[in-house]
Scaffold this motif. Structure first.
Motif, mmCIF file in Angstrom:
data_model
loop_
_atom_site.group_PDB
_atom_site.id
_atom_site.type_symbol
_atom_site.label_atom_id
_atom_site.label_comp_id
_atom_site.label_asym_id
_atom_site.label_seq_id
_atom_site.Cartn_x
_atom_site.Cartn_y
_atom_site.Cartn_z
ATOM 1 N N ARG A 1 124.674 6.787 -12.135
ATOM 2 C CA ARG A 1 125.174 7.858 -11.275
ATOM 3 C C ARG A 1 126.154 7.320 -10.253
ATOM 4 N N GLU B 1 130.243 7.904 -10.187
ATOM 5 C CA GLU B 1 130.884 8.493 -9.015
ATOM 6 C C GLU B 1 132.020 7.623 -8.516
ATOM 7 N N GLU C 1 125.632 15.427 -0.572
ATOM 8 C CA GLU C 1 125.732 15.398 -2.029
ATOM 9 C C GLU C 1 125.345 16.743 -2.633
ATOM 10 N N HIS D 1 127.879 19.134 -4.699
ATOM 11 C CA HIS D 1 127.535 19.517 -6.066
ATOM 12 C C HIS D 1 127.656 21.038 -6.242
ATOM 13 N N GLU E 1 120.189 16.961 -11.066
ATOM 14 C CA GLU E 1 121.594 16.582 -11.032
ATOM 15 C C GLU E 1 122.021 15.913 -9.725
ATOM 16 N N VAL E 2 121.353 16.254 -8.625
ATOM 17 C CA VAL E 2 121.703 15.632 -7.338
ATOM 18 C C VAL E 2 120.825 14.414 -7.051
#
Length: 231
Positions: free
Chosen positions: A119, A123, A160, A164, A181-182
């Motif tokens: 992740r 990013e 975040e 998102h 997802e976060v």
């Protein structure tokens, strides 16, 4: 260049087991047996990820996490015997990226480490991460939130979460989707942590602009709603 993992764990057997498995996976490791040493090693070793126990001598894991988050966004996975929902929520709201309860399978720990690093790596390589709306700037590169021209202090996970949602305007996300997802993993049993983060974001954003809002979709989840430009 090998990724570096700092293990902060006072149980020497667990620490050694993790060290052996991680080095077998080509990670470079350092081990701290108390929280004070953990903070020292974090500053000198510059790890890519921290495995952090909560029950530690000298300085507990919560305090170590707070110290790290004062200056750094390095991913932290909490590793602890405490499995109560309140502890999980506290760890995640304190800025932890994942939470694993003992006893654990070493393969699970490795999978979580790889997932968190993926992740962060994804990013880092995805170009500019900055969203701009009326009276609102969400900058995930500098971890800054600017509301009506003023920089607003915002914890990493809140920022975040907002990024998102705002990156997909008007799309409805369920709480479980946002956790996955976060936060990057399936968080079974309680989704209150999303509600708490949304509540705190609303306190910062409520009434700033008529062009957008954080909206609850009852029975489903949340969305960042953009009003259509009718001009």
């Amino acid at each position: 260049m090998p990724r570096k993992v700092l293990i902060v764990e006072d149980d020497s057997n667990i620490a050694e087991l993790l060290r052996l498995y991680l080095e077998k996976e080509d990670f470079e490791t350092e081990v701290a047996s108390d929280g004070g040493k953990g903070v020292e090693l974090f500053r000198s070793f510059h790890p890519d990820l921290v495995l952090l126990d909560i029950m530690l001598p000298v300085m507990d894991g919560w305090s170590v996490l707070k110290k790290i988050r004062e200056t750094d966004k390095t991913p932290v996975i909490m590793l602890t015997a405490k499995g109560e929902t309140s502890d999980k929520v506290a760890g995640l709201e304190g800025g932890a990226d994942d939470y694993i309860v003992k006893p654990f399978e070493t393969k699970e720990v490795l999978a979580r480490i790889h997932a968190v690093l993926r992740r962060y790596g994804a990013e880092e390589g995805s170009g500019e991460r900055k969203l701009t709306f009326d009276k609102l700037v969400i900058n995930l590169d500098s971890y800054e939130l600017v509301v009506d021209g003023k920089r607003v202090d915002t914890p990493p996970k809140e920022l975040e979460l907002l990024y998102h949602l705002a990156a997909s305007p008007n799309r409805v996300f369920t709480r479980n989707q946002l956790l996955d997802e976060v936060w990057g993993f399936d968080y079974f049993g309680d989704s209150r942590t999303v509600d708490v983060h949304i509540k705190r974001l609303r306190e910062k954003l409520e009434g700033v602009s008529p062009q957008w809002c954080l909206k609850t979709v009852w029975g489903v989840g949340y969305k960042f709603e953009l009003q259509e430009d009718k001009s």
